[in-house]
Design a protein around this motif. Structure first.
Motif, PDB file in Angstrom:
ATOM      1  N   LYS A  48       8.364  -0.089   6.796  1.00 25.23           N
ATOM      2  CA  LYS A  48       7.420  -0.120   7.914  1.00 25.23           C
ATOM      3  C   LYS A  48       7.113   1.284   8.431  1.00 25.23           C
ATOM      4  O   LYS A  48       7.940   2.196   8.353  1.00 25.23           O
ATOM      5  N   THR A  49       5.903   1.413   8.950  1.00 24.84           N
ATOM      6  CA  THR A  49       5.484   2.683   9.514  1.00 24.84           C
ATOM      7  C   THR A  49       6.304   3.014  10.760  1.00 24.84           C
ATOM      8  O   THR A  49       6.771   2.118  11.477  1.00 24.84           O
ATOM      9  N   HIS A  96      -1.179   5.226   3.173  1.00 25.57           N
ATOM     10  CA  HIS A  96      -1.036   6.653   2.884  1.00 25.57           C
ATOM     11  C   HIS A  96      -1.975   7.047   1.762  1.00 25.57           C
ATOM     12  O   HIS A  96      -2.437   6.194   0.973  1.00 25.57           O
ATOM     13  N   PRO A  97      -2.274   8.338   1.632  1.00 21.05           N
ATOM     14  CA  PRO A  97      -3.085   8.800   0.487  1.00 21.05           C
ATOM     15  C   PRO A  97      -2.319   8.604  -0.823  1.00 21.05           C
ATOM     16  O   PRO A  97      -1.093   8.637  -0.857  1.00 21.05           O
ATOM     17  N   ILE A 110      -3.250  -3.181  -2.438  1.00 21.09           N
ATOM     18  CA  ILE A 110      -4.019  -3.984  -1.496  1.00 21.09           C
ATOM     19  C   ILE A 110      -4.060  -3.231  -0.176  1.00 21.09           C
ATOM     20  O   ILE A 110      -3.013  -2.927   0.404  1.00 21.09           O
ATOM     21  N   CYS A 111      -5.257  -2.919   0.293  1.00 21.18           N
ATOM     22  CA  CYS A 111      -5.467  -2.326   1.610  1.00 21.18           C
ATOM     23  C   CYS A 111      -6.254  -3.314   2.467  1.00 21.18           C
ATOM     24  O   CYS A 111      -6.998  -4.150   1.950  1.00 21.18           O
ATOM     25  N   HIS A 118      -0.328  -0.767   7.035  1.00 11.12           N
ATOM     26  CA  HIS A 118       0.417  -0.845   5.784  1.00 11.12           C
ATOM     27  C   HIS A 118      -0.491  -1.179   4.596  1.00 11.12           C
ATOM     28  O   HIS A 118      -1.635  -1.583   4.767  1.00 11.12           O
ATOM     29  N   MET A 119       0.046  -1.025   3.415  1.00 11.64           N
ATOM     30  CA  MET A 119      -0.644  -1.358   2.168  1.00 11.64           C
ATOM     31  C   MET A 119       0.388  -1.869   1.171  1.00 11.64           C
ATOM     32  O   MET A 119       1.604  -1.641   1.339  1.00 11.64           O
TER      33      MET A 119
END
Length: 351
Positions: free
Chosen positions: A9-10, A52-53, A160-161, A32-33
């Motif tokens: 988790k962020t 994130h990139p 998946i975004c 999240h992704m």
């Protein structure tokens, strides 16, 4: 079934910075992704991570040979806060159909479905409850393996975004029937949701915009004789009381909204014909007053009404109707999606 999906988790959510009452389509992204890698000949377990990139080597084959496919889906919250998807297994199946055509390894169903459910559970708060809003979901797969040799990659990434979004389109659009460029061809990849299909549409669409239109109606690649798609959507045409749409083929995407509309129309007693429809037939119907409606159908907009079209330096306006098929069908499908009505087709998927 995947029993344990790793979830990281962020440390700091961005959700408090979002104005959920004023959401542009696909421009704000959730915390999240999902990520999943194919390497050493197999797909490895997916995991949920902070958005994130993605870092890639300059020789990654996605940059050079375009192995990339994607899907578009939505998650909805009803008045009680329960979360629903709409026919998600159809998206999974089509992603693999697209992948196979581009020589991308197909995904296991559990990786797609269980990964999606895990991601939506973590970011459930990002699913908006406002009328007309939803959480847009973008699954995609691309070649991450390196090398300049013109061959399929040896590594791929499934992601998946998600993006909380308001309504995709507002108002009706005016379209130009294309006579020069083609979206796809027989034996090609038009039926797949490949990124390159959409890249090839941008330039002809820019030319149409310069002429005062918002979108392009695509025609067949041989003689530009038959109507095929509307922009990035399937197209429906109403002549008198009959709704007509072209059959799927190598060139036409098997849209999930498209086939849902066909089933709903049949259930509602609306005459439906799945057949080729020529530009000449549409123009003649516009001239003699039997052309009642045209609309695009796709996940993002559901249904996008067309107000008129241009063809060979002439413009044709569609009539303003009080009770349109477009509005009637859109209400039925969105009421099913958002749990406002019964679902006689079994399409709604509760998380």
């Amino acid at each position: 079934m995947i029993n344990d999906i790793e979830i990281i988790k962020t440390e700091a959510t961005k959700i408090n910075e979002v104005d959920f009452d004023n959401l542009a389509f696909g421009s704000v992204f959730s915390d999240h992704m999902l990520e999943c890698d194919f390497k050493d000949g197999k797909w490895h377990a997916p995991k949920v991570v902070p958005y994130h990139p993605i870092t890639l080597d300059p020789s990654a084959k996605i940059f050079h040979y375009g192995q990339s496919v994607f899907e578009g889906m939505k998650a909805y919250k009803d008045a009680k806060g329960d979360v629903y998807l709409f026919r998600p297994l159809e998206n999974f199946k089509r992603l693999n159909i697209s992948s196979k055509r581009l020589a991308i390894p197909e995904l296991p169903e559990s990786y797609f479905m269980d990964g999606l459910k895990a991601l939506l559970e973590v970011d459930k708060a990002w699913i908006p409850q406002q009328e007309g809003s939803s959480l847009y979901i973008r699954p995609f797969v691309f070649a991450s393996g390196n090398g300049f040799h013109a061959s399929p990659a040896n590594a791929y990434k499934f992601v998946i975004c998600t993006a909380p979004s308001g309504a995709y389109f507002s108002g009706k659009v005016k379209v130009l029937i294309e006579q020069t460029y083609s979206r796809s061809a027989n034996g090609g990849v038009g039926f797949a949701k490949a990124g390159g299909n959409y890249a090839g549409q941008f330039y002809p669409t820019q030319l149409a915009v310069e002429k005062g239109y918002q979108q392009v109606i695509w025609t067949d690649d041989t003689n530009h004789e038959f109507i095929e798609e509307a922009g990035a959507m399937n197209i429906f045409i109403r002549i008198n009381d009959t709704l007509i749409t072209g059959p799927t083929s190598d060139r036409i995407l098997d849209g999930i909204t498209r086939k849902s509309i066909i089933d709903i129309a049949n259930a509602e007693g609306i005459p439906v014909e799945v057949r080729k429809i020529s530009v000449h037939e549409v123009v003649e119907a516009a001239k003699n007053g039997t052309l009642k409606e045209m609309f695009g159908a796709g996940t993002a907009a559901v249904i996008s009404p067309i107000s008129g079209f241009g063809y060979k330096d002439s413009d044709y306006d569609l009539p303003e109707l009080d009770n349109t098929y477009a509005n009637r069908l859109k209400k039925i499908i969105t009421d099913i999606q958002t749990n406002k009505s019964e679902d006689p087709f079994g399409w709604r998927y509760k998380l």
